[in-house]
Design an enzyme around this catalytic site. Structure first.
Site, PDB file in Angstrom:
ATOM      1  N   GLU A  11     -11.749  46.955  12.114  1.00 50.92           N
ATOM      2  CA  GLU A  11     -13.027  47.658  12.209  1.00 50.92           C
ATOM      3  C   GLU A  11     -14.219  46.753  11.900  1.00 50.92           C
ATOM      4  O   GLU A  11     -15.278  46.902  12.504  1.00 50.92           O
ATOM      5  CB  GLU A  11     -13.053  48.839  11.236  1.00 50.92           C
ATOM      6  CG  GLU A  11     -12.055  49.931  11.525  1.00 50.92           C
ATOM      7  CD  GLU A  11     -12.091  51.009  10.464  1.00 50.92           C
ATOM      8  OE1 GLU A  11     -13.132  51.681  10.344  1.00 50.92           O
ATOM      9  OE2 GLU A  11     -11.101  51.178   9.745  1.00 50.92           O
ATOM     10  N   ASP A 198      -6.222  60.123  16.804  1.00 50.67           N
ATOM     11  CA  ASP A 198      -5.021  60.944  16.963  1.00 50.67           C
ATOM     12  C   ASP A 198      -5.382  62.384  16.648  1.00 50.67           C
ATOM     13  O   ASP A 198      -6.488  62.685  16.213  1.00 50.67           O
ATOM     14  CB  ASP A 198      -3.882  60.448  16.059  1.00 50.67           C
ATOM     15  CG  ASP A 198      -4.265  60.496  14.581  1.00 50.67           C
ATOM     16  OD1 ASP A 198      -4.100  61.561  13.978  1.00 50.67           O
ATOM     17  OD2 ASP A 198      -4.736  59.468  14.051  1.00 50.67           O
TER      18      ASP A 198
END
Length: 235
Positions: A11, A198
């Site tokens: 990230e 997800d």
């Protein structure tokens, strides 16, 4: 100066690569990179995963760098059917879904002796994030709602439904509420940004590694866009 926290190296490495005038300092095993991102003074750091790491990281940003705001970028599991993989959630407020002092008369999620149940994100930072996301990530949906955090990767339908019913959250992850609580205690404005990797159900373990890269790309574009906007306002 803004602090930008990511939980994982993937990230923050893409954001660090775009920084200029950088200087690095390691504190508590975390690498704090100070410099400019899109013209804005920032400190970018990987907190590591989980609420303890996130809380420690946030306090270091406040104490050592005197940041006047914190942006937490990352990925999360969706708690709502209409929020799809790839979409983005901007925090309205945050709650610890794994805090349980019910035996002492507190509602699930309430931290005993804290003055609030949930930690409210800064409206100006949240509004900016929403505006910028629509510009830089036009192909995805943007949602503004509650983010819930706990030291668990949610990967089964029953747990997901319990959390969703109790807290009316939009997504679930493992750091945001700790960052929000630290910011609240220090009276520092913050916002938590979560790209959906997800559905936080029985497919989560399979979907997460597949869609992590896509989710990170959306977060990186958003953070760079926000910094560009903030730098332009300061100029």
């Amino acid at each position: 100066m803004l602090g930008i926290i990511g939980a994982m190296e993937v990230e923050v490495e893409k954001l660090r690569a775009k920084m200029t005038e950088t200087e690095m300092k390691t504190v508590a095993g975390m690498n704090f990179c100070k410099g400019k991102l899109e013209g804005k003074d920032v400190v970018i750091v990987r907190s590591g995963i989980g609420k303890v790491n996130a809380g420690i990281c946030s306090q270091i940003l406040v104490d050592l760098y005197q940041v006047d705001g914190i942006v937490n970028t990352g990925i999360a599991g969706s708690l709502k059917a209409e929020i799809n993989i790839g979409d983005l959630v901007i925090s309205s407020d945050l709650v610890h879904h794994d805090m349980d002092a019910v035996s002492f008369g507190y509602p699930k999620g309430q931290i005993p002796q804290m003055d609030v149940f949930s930690f409210e994100a800064d409206r100006a930072l949240a509004d900016l994030a929403e505006k910028v996301c629509e510009e830089v990530n036009p192909e995805i949906q943007v949602f503004h709602g509650r983010v819930v955090s706990g030291d668990q990767f949610i990967a089964d339908k029953e747990t997901k439904e319990n959390i969703s019913t109790l807290f009316a959250g939009y997504c679930t992850e493992m750091e945001g509420a700790a960052i929000a609580q630290t910011a609240h205690l220090n009276e520092v404005p913050f916002v938590v940004l979560r790209a959906i990797s997800d559905k936080a159900d029985d497919s989560a373990s399979m979907d997460y590694p597949t869609f992590e890269k896509q989710a990170v790309a959306h977060s990186v574009r958003l953070v760079r866009g926000m910094m560009k906007n903030l730098a332009a306002k300061e100029a």
